[in-house]
Design a protein around this motif. Structure first.
Motif, PDB file in Angstrom:
ATOM      1  N   THR A 168       0.818  -1.215   0.000  1.00 49.12           N
ATOM      2  CA  THR A 168       0.000   0.000   0.000  1.00 49.12           C
ATOM      3  C   THR A 168       0.849   1.262   0.000  1.00 49.12           C
ATOM      4  N   LYS A 169       1.944   1.235   0.716  1.00 49.50           N
ATOM      5  CA  LYS A 169       2.787   2.427   0.831  1.00 49.50           C
ATOM      6  C   LYS A 169       3.452   2.817  -0.491  1.00 49.50           C
ATOM      7  N   LEU A 170       3.516   1.858  -1.443  1.00 49.36           N
ATOM      8  CA  LEU A 170       4.182   2.138  -2.707  1.00 49.36           C
ATOM      9  C   LEU A 170       3.216   2.354  -3.880  1.00 49.36           C
ATOM     10  N   GLU A 171       1.916   2.264  -3.619  1.00 48.11           N
ATOM     11  CA  GLU A 171       0.948   2.395  -4.703  1.00 48.11           C
ATOM     12  C   GLU A 171       1.020   3.754  -5.391  1.00 48.11           C
ATOM     13  N   SER A 172       1.305   4.787  -4.625  1.00 50.66           N
ATOM     14  CA  SER A 172       1.386   6.137  -5.197  1.00 50.66           C
ATOM     15  C   SER A 172       2.827   6.619  -5.363  1.00 50.66           C
ATOM     16  N   ALA A 173       3.770   5.740  -5.122  1.00 51.32           N
ATOM     17  CA  ALA A 173       5.185   6.118  -5.248  1.00 51.32           C
ATOM     18  C   ALA A 173       5.550   6.294  -6.719  1.00 51.32           C
ATOM     19  N   PRO A 174       6.485   7.189  -7.040  1.00 48.94           N
ATOM     20  CA  PRO A 174       6.911   7.358  -8.434  1.00 48.94           C
ATOM     21  C   PRO A 174       7.550   6.072  -8.960  1.00 48.94           C
ATOM     22  N   ARG A 175       7.256   5.785 -10.241  1.00 42.16           N
ATOM     23  CA  ARG A 175       7.783   4.562 -10.846  1.00 42.16           C
ATOM     24  C   ARG A 175       8.646   4.912 -12.051  1.00 42.16           C
ATOM     25  N   ALA A 176       9.676   4.136 -12.245  1.00 43.43           N
ATOM     26  CA  ALA A 176      10.498   4.285 -13.443  1.00 43.43           C
ATOM     27  C   ALA A 176       9.856   3.442 -14.535  1.00 43.43           C
ATOM     28  N   ARG A 177       9.290   4.122 -15.516  1.00 41.46           N
ATOM     29  CA  ARG A 177       8.693   3.405 -16.649  1.00 41.46           C
ATOM     30  C   ARG A 177       9.812   3.076 -17.623  1.00 41.46           C
ATOM     31  N   LYS A 178      10.130   1.793 -17.760  1.00 39.69           N
ATOM     32  CA  LYS A 178      11.319   1.403 -18.493  1.00 39.69           C
ATOM     33  C   LYS A 178      11.008   0.370 -19.572  1.00 39.69           C
ATOM     34  N   GLU A 199      17.190   5.657  -7.342  1.00 36.41           N
ATOM     35  CA  GLU A 199      16.145   6.682  -7.348  1.00 36.41           C
ATOM     36  C   GLU A 199      14.737   6.129  -7.169  1.00 36.41           C
ATOM     37  N   TYR A 200      14.533   4.870  -7.516  1.00 31.84           N
ATOM     38  CA  TYR A 200      13.175   4.324  -7.498  1.00 31.84           C
ATOM     39  C   TYR A 200      13.119   3.011  -6.718  1.00 31.84           C
ATOM     40  N   GLN A 201      11.916   2.776  -6.166  1.00 33.43           N
ATOM     41  CA  GLN A 201      11.653   1.474  -5.554  1.00 33.43           C
ATOM     42  C   GLN A 201      10.839   0.581  -6.486  1.00 33.43           C
ATOM     43  N   VAL A 202      10.213   1.213  -7.477  1.00 30.63           N
ATOM     44  CA  VAL A 202       9.347   0.469  -8.382  1.00 30.63           C
ATOM     45  C   VAL A 202       9.718   0.774  -9.832  1.00 30.63           C
ATOM     46  N   ILE A 203       9.868  -0.290 -10.628  1.00 32.37           N
ATOM     47  CA  ILE A 203      10.070  -0.162 -12.071  1.00 32.37           C
ATOM     48  C   ILE A 203       8.847  -0.754 -12.755  1.00 32.37           C
ATOM     49  N   HIS A 204       8.281  -0.006 -13.704  1.00 30.86           N
ATOM     50  CA  HIS A 204       7.170  -0.541 -14.486  1.00 30.86           C
ATOM     51  C   HIS A 204       7.648  -0.881 -15.887  1.00 30.86           C
ATOM     52  N   VAL A 205       7.326  -2.099 -16.339  1.00 27.49           N
ATOM     53  CA  VAL A 205       7.746  -2.585 -17.659  1.00 27.49           C
ATOM     54  C   VAL A 205       6.508  -2.696 -18.553  1.00 27.49           C
ATOM     55  N   PRO A 206       6.382  -1.825 -19.573  1.00 27.41           N
ATOM     56  CA  PRO A 206       5.189  -1.843 -20.437  1.00 27.41           C
ATOM     57  C   PRO A 206       5.105  -3.034 -21.376  1.00 27.41           C
ATOM     58  N   LYS A 207       6.262  -3.634 -21.713  1.00 24.83           N
ATOM     59  CA  LYS A 207       6.292  -4.794 -22.605  1.00 24.83           C
ATOM     60  C   LYS A 207       7.203  -5.861 -22.024  1.00 24.83           C
ATOM     61  N   SER A 208       6.743  -7.102 -22.106  1.00 23.25           N
ATOM     62  CA  SER A 208       7.532  -8.184 -21.505  1.00 23.25           C
ATOM     63  C   SER A 208       8.159  -9.125 -22.529  1.00 23.25           C
ATOM     64  N   ASP A 209       7.739  -9.039 -23.797  1.00 21.75           N
ATOM     65  CA  ASP A 209       8.207 -10.028 -24.765  1.00 21.75           C
ATOM     66  C   ASP A 209       9.636  -9.763 -25.225  1.00 21.75           C
ATOM     67  N   SER A 210      10.395 -10.826 -25.385  1.00 15.59           N
ATOM     68  CA  SER A 210      11.771 -10.782 -25.919  1.00 15.59           C
ATOM     69  C   SER A 210      12.672  -9.833 -25.140  1.00 15.59           C
ATOM     70  N   ARG A 211      12.597  -9.871 -23.835  1.00 18.15           N
ATOM     71  CA  ARG A 211      13.421  -8.980 -23.017  1.00 18.15           C
ATOM     72  C   ARG A 211      14.761  -9.593 -22.649  1.00 18.15           C
ATOM     73  N   LEU A 212      14.919 -10.891 -22.898  1.00 16.47           N
ATOM     74  CA  LEU A 212      16.174 -11.566 -22.563  1.00 16.47           C
ATOM     75  C   LEU A 212      16.777 -12.211 -23.800  1.00 16.47           C
ATOM     76  N   ALA A 213      18.103 -12.263 -23.829  1.00 15.44           N
ATOM     77  CA  ALA A 213      18.806 -12.900 -24.943  1.00 15.44           C
ATOM     78  C   ALA A 213      18.476 -14.387 -24.995  1.00 15.44           C
ATOM     79  N   ASN A 214      18.600 -14.966 -26.166  1.00 14.33           N
ATOM     80  CA  ASN A 214      18.405 -16.410 -26.300  1.00 14.33           C
ATOM     81  C   ASN A 214      19.624 -17.182 -25.826  1.00 14.33           C
ATOM     82  N   ASN A 215      20.786 -16.581 -25.996  1.00 19.84           N
ATOM     83  CA  ASN A 215      22.038 -17.275 -25.710  1.00 19.84           C
ATOM     84  C   ASN A 215      22.922 -16.417 -24.800  1.00 19.84           C
ATOM     85  N   ASP A 216      24.036 -17.013 -24.354  1.00 19.86           N
ATOM     86  CA  ASP A 216      25.064 -16.313 -23.578  1.00 19.86           C
ATOM     87  C   ASP A 216      24.539 -15.727 -22.275  1.00 19.86           C
ATOM     88  N   LEU A 217      23.618 -16.459 -21.643  1.00 18.38           N
ATOM     89  CA  LEU A 217      23.150 -16.101 -20.305  1.00 18.38           C
ATOM     90  C   LEU A 217      23.662 -17.142 -19.315  1.00 18.38           C
TER      91      LEU A 217
END
Length: 496
Positions: A168-178, A199-217
């Motif tokens: 609840t304390k973070l619902e209105s906190a500023p978010r890094a839209r990344k 700077e932020y406690q919360v990061i918002h990610v608008p898209k989740s697809d293909s965010r990680l490499a297929n290889n070299d992880l």
């Protein structure tokens, strides 16, 4: 008919005898006679049903085994346990990631699995993702409608802390839209964490697809992606229960093929594929493409698309293809797809060759499907389950569903998955249309040869195409979720 080879007894005993009295010519004649006798005996011992299939349905004895049999798993099995270096999560972390997971069912599933891994790398708590309600399907389903939330949280308790909502304390906190970089490495997220968490406690990610490499992880990140996709993201109870019932009903009929027939209006419009359509239908698809803002390509050369293998196979082409592979007309085929464009006008070409076509609405009762009627994503989950559990899976086009099912079937033991060589097949279909080639033995031989290495057998993931750099190079890599070998699939120690 399974062929079992015993290497220790593969040579006939008489070959070990010394026969000095025989001339070389006589020896060769004796060997030829023995081989002929052996061949005769083996043909006599072949079951009558098998011999009919071999000579009337398929181009070779070997193909008949290939049509269905992948039960041996080729000596491979899933291996997703963390390594000894994999440490416990930091439960004291007060950083959070919220996600809007975009796309259809399988695009969202892969994206969510990526976000779990990203949360692990960034030492963050993941809030249950919000699902895309603005996609083509306009589905209002929530995460809990499609997935088992409790199972998801509990399954990942040693990997990532997952909560249903922000404190609840973070619902209105500023978010890094990344907008995270596509196909990013672990180091990208490690550096990002250092800067954003200051700077932020919360990061918002608008898209989740293909965010990680297929290889070299790192190997443990790859294994975590598999644990998430194949275990944690279990479907909700209504989907699981009905899906299992439908699979059982299909298996009661015998073996079945799950055909992902991507001959749907949105796919044809998006790809610009109009082969065999009339002018009114072509115009209908063009208008849809022009009015869909997020589709970048508006003018598409349909003929060029088809010749390059970039079009879904038509129902008629799928029928020719399956017949050429050797599948009998009596086989059961489950159509894993939405509404087929043109309906029976085009579907009839496939039904003529394979009358036993089954759809969700012919396999399930109206009452069973009521809850799924206005939820395309949940209905797609049923198709997914039925496709994964099928005896054979055949996609008519390589999309998110096809890649996801193939990867899951590889993970479960390299179950038979036939990937049509669309470019090669189109060349054959055009020869049939022009009269240069007829359906029959010659076509069967060509199609069989063309697909002998496209049956879902074990292989390492393909890398990028040569000569490319940067994002274009990463874009051409085979998806991790299409083939999670070698990170999540291991050779059994006791296998040959």
């Amino acid at each position: 008919m399974k062929m079992v080879t015993n290497r220790s007894s593969s040579s006939p005993h008489f070959l070990h005898l010394r026969i000095p009295s025989l001339s070389i010519s006589a020896y060769v004649l004796l060997l030829f006679g023995f081989s002929a006798a052996l061949l005769y005996i083996s043909q006599r011992q072949m079951p009558e049903a098998d011999s009919k299939v071999v000579f009337s349905e398929t181009p070779s004895v070997i193909l008949r085994d290939r049509l269905w049999d992948s039960s041996s798993a080729y000596g491979y099995s899933p291996c997703v346990k963390p390594t000894r270096k994999y440490g416990a999560i930091h439960t004291s972390s007060d950083h959070y990631i919220t996600v809007r997971s975009n796309g259809g069912l399988n695009q969202m599933r892969a994206g969510i699995s990526d976000m779990v891994a990203v949360a692990r790398i960034m030492n963050a708590t993941l809030v249950i993702p919000q699902l895309d309600r603005q996609s083509f399907w306009q589905d209002s389903s929530t995460f809990g409608d499609i997935f088992d939330v409790s199972h998801f949280i509990q399954s990942l308790q040693w990997d990532v802390r997952v909560v249903q909502q922000l404190p609840t304390k973070l619902e209105s906190a500023p978010r890094a839209r990344k907008h995270f970089t596509s196909w990013a490495t672990a180091s990208y997220y490690e550096e990002l964490a250092k800067s954003l968490w200051k700077e932020y406690q919360v990061i918002h990610v608008p898209k989740s697809d293909s965010r990680l490499a297929n290889n070299d992880l790192p190997i443990d990140i790859q294994k975590l992606r598999c644990r998430t996709l194949y275990n944690a993201l279990r479907f909700s109870s209504p989907i699981e229960e009905l899906g299992k019932k439908l699979v059982e009903r299909l298996h009661l009929r015998g073996r079945y093929i799950a055909l992902h027939l991507r001959y749907e209006k949105d796919m044809l419009s998006f790809t610009g594929c109009a082969y065999g359509l009339n002018e009114a239908e072509i115009n209908e698809l063009r208008i849809m493409r022009e009015n869909t803002n997020h589709w970048k390509l508006k003018k598409i050369n349909s003929t060029q698309q088809r010749n390059e293998g970039s079009c879904p196979l038509t129902p008629k082409e799928v029928g020719i293809f399956l017949q050429a592979l050797g599948y009998p007309s009596s086989v059961w085929i489950y159509i894993a797809a939405g509404e087929i464009f043109g309906g029976e006008t085009y579907l009839g070409d496939l039904r003529f060759r394979f009358p036993n076509l089954i759809f969700k609405d012919t396999l399930a009762t109206r009452e069973e499907l009521n809850n799924f009627a206005s939820h395309a994503t949940q209905a797609a989950a049923l198709d997914y389950m039925i496709s994964v559990e099928s005896d054979v899976f055949v996609p008519s086009y390589t999309g998110n569903m096809a890649r996801a099912v193939e990867g899951h079937r590889r993970f479960l033991g390299h179950r038979m998955t036939i990937n049509p060589d669309r470019k090669g097949l189109v060349a054959l279909f055009d020869k049939i249309d022009s009269g240069e080639l007829k359906e029959g033995q010659k076509l069967r031989e060509l199609v069989t040869q063309m697909h002998k290495f496209r049956l879902g057998t074990p292989r390492k993931r393909y890398g990028s195409l040569p000569g490319l750099k940067g994002r274009n190079r990463l874009r051409t890599e085979e998806s991790f979720y299409e083939n999670p070998y070698p990170e999540c699939i291991c050779r059994n120690k006791n296998s040959a």
